[in-house]
Scaffold this active site. Structure first.
Site, PDB file in Angstrom:
ATOM      1  N   HIS A 127      44.117 -25.589  59.365  1.00  0.00           N
ATOM      2  CA  HIS A 127      45.101 -26.596  59.779  1.00  0.00           C
ATOM      3  C   HIS A 127      44.425 -27.762  60.477  1.00  0.00           C
ATOM      4  O   HIS A 127      44.680 -28.931  60.151  1.00  0.00           O
ATOM      5  CB  HIS A 127      46.138 -25.984  60.723  1.00  0.00           C
ATOM      6  CG  HIS A 127      46.997 -27.013  61.399  1.00  0.00           C
ATOM      7  ND1 HIS A 127      48.144 -27.517  60.844  1.00  0.00           N
ATOM      8  CD2 HIS A 127      46.842 -27.669  62.588  1.00  0.00           C
ATOM      9  CE1 HIS A 127      48.664 -28.427  61.647  1.00  0.00           C
ATOM     10  NE2 HIS A 127      47.891 -28.537  62.718  1.00  0.00           N
ATOM     11  N   HIS A 132      43.958 -32.413  59.659  1.00  0.00           N
ATOM     12  CA  HIS A 132      43.837 -33.588  60.523  1.00  0.00           C
ATOM     13  C   HIS A 132      42.642 -34.490  60.236  1.00  0.00           C
ATOM     14  O   HIS A 132      42.745 -35.712  60.338  1.00  0.00           O
ATOM     15  CB  HIS A 132      43.742 -33.134  61.988  1.00  0.00           C
ATOM     16  CG  HIS A 132      45.027 -32.682  62.594  1.00  0.00           C
ATOM     17  ND1 HIS A 132      45.998 -33.554  63.033  1.00  0.00           N
ATOM     18  CD2 HIS A 132      45.505 -31.430  62.838  1.00  0.00           C
ATOM     19  CE1 HIS A 132      47.017 -32.867  63.527  1.00  0.00           C
ATOM     20  NE2 HIS A 132      46.743 -31.577  63.417  1.00  0.00           N
ATOM     21  N   GLU A 173      51.773 -34.781  62.863  1.00  0.00           N
ATOM     22  CA  GLU A 173      51.982 -33.461  62.283  1.00  0.00           C
ATOM     23  C   GLU A 173      52.909 -33.465  61.066  1.00  0.00           C
ATOM     24  O   GLU A 173      52.638 -32.768  60.084  1.00  0.00           O
ATOM     25  CB  GLU A 173      52.539 -32.497  63.343  1.00  0.00           C
ATOM     26  CG  GLU A 173      51.550 -32.138  64.439  1.00  0.00           C
ATOM     27  CD  GLU A 173      50.421 -31.227  63.961  1.00  0.00           C
ATOM     28  OE1 GLU A 173      50.405 -30.824  62.777  1.00  0.00           O
ATOM     29  OE2 GLU A 173      49.539 -30.937  64.783  1.00  0.00           O
ATOM     30  N   SER A 192      48.707 -29.175  55.279  1.00  0.00           N
ATOM     31  CA  SER A 192      48.023 -27.883  55.354  1.00  0.00           C
ATOM     32  C   SER A 192      48.939 -26.723  54.988  1.00  0.00           C
ATOM     33  O   SER A 192      48.525 -25.564  55.036  1.00  0.00           O
ATOM     34  CB  SER A 192      47.436 -27.662  56.749  1.00  0.00           C
ATOM     35  OG  SER A 192      48.464 -27.640  57.730  1.00  0.00           O
TER      36      SER A 192
END
Length: 286
Positions: A127, A132, A173, A192
């Site tokens: 993740h 990111h 996010e 993700s």
């Protein structure tokens, strides 16, 4: 990666960083990364922002196995001055904001197990790094993340972290972006996740609403399921501009007198791109 944590884990430095200890990963750990990477990278083409794919290529993240943070950081530093540092898990807000403000992205150094393929509660290395890091190679988004970190440091002194956390949630996010060929994904929590990558972009259930800073900071979010609303930015340049041009102190003061919005709310003032059926949330509630 920030959360309510009040003690320094054993072996962590004062800034909560730890060695990644890349050599300790097992063949099974690397295989899990490769499985997740192949599944996500394959289905994201045509769905994710092109800047994300450019970051994957620039950072050479398609190489087999969990990335070595040292080598990854060298490439990222050359691109935008950012680096990736390992932490044992969630870190305190102040630590998180300090790292972002200094262009350091904190990433867990553990990876999920096969029984957690589609869901785990605490962010893992897949993740954090796959989700990111590619966009940190994009100059505008890289600057936005640093600006967010500095804003978090100011918000802490104003008792406004909860308000600001909603901005992170609905952009970093779970954000969508308007592209030339339609909506695209960019939020790490979506890109993700195999299931949410389809849901956020293609399902009829969620609302998709044009980005509005004040509106987002008044909107609660889901931590236990797919989002009921997604907010759509016009560009990373516009997201950065609005963040840098906004005086957050009076905004926080104004928000104190205004009620929150539910995660599924659609307002008359919204720029509605898709009004969702909320069928998924209704089914989960039954």
């Amino acid at each position: 990666m920030s959360g309510v944590v009040d003690f320094l884990p054993e072996g962590a430095a004062a800034d909560w960083t730890i060695p990644q200890d890349w050599q300790r990963y097992t063949a099974a750990d690397h295989a899990m990364w490769d499985t997740l990477f192949a599944r996500q990278a394959g289905m994201l083409r045509g769905r994710v922002a092109p800047e994300f794919l450019a970051g994957l290529d620039l950072l050479r993240m398609d190489k087999p196995g969990i990335p070595d943070f040292e080598a990854l950081s060298e490439r990222l530093m050359n691109a935008t001055g950012w680096q990736v540092v390992a932490v044992p898990g969630l870190v305190p807000d102040a630590v998180f904001f300090d790292h972002l403000a200094n262009r350091r992205f904190v990433a867990g150094n553990f990876i999920r197990t096969p029984d957690q393929l589609d869901y785990l509660e605490e962010p893992d290395v897949f993740h954090d790094v796959f989700g990111h890091v590619p966009l940190l190679a994009h100059p505008m988004f890289a600057d936005y993340m640093q600006a967010y970190g500095r804003g978090g440091q100011r918000a802490a002194g104003m008792g406004a972290i909860e308000r600001l956390s909603r901005l992170y949630w609905y952009t970093v996010e779970f954000g969508l972006i308007a592209g030339a060929d339609g909506l695209r994904l960019y939020g790490a929590g979506i890109v993700s996740s195999f299931g949410e990558s389809h849901f956020a972009l293609e399902d009829a259930s969620p609302n998709r609403i044009g980005f509005d800073l004040k509106r987002i900071m008044r909107t609660r979010y889901r931590i236990d399921d797919y989002q009921q609303s997604y907010f759509v930015i016009d560009s990373f340049e516009d997201l950065l501009r609005q963040t840098l041009e906004t005086d957050f102190a009076p905004l926080y003061d104004a928000l104190e007198a205004e009620p929150d919005h539910a995660p599924d709310a659609v307002l008359a003032s919204d720029r509605v791109i898709t009004r969702g059926t909320q069928a998924h949330a209704a089914a989960q509630a039954d």
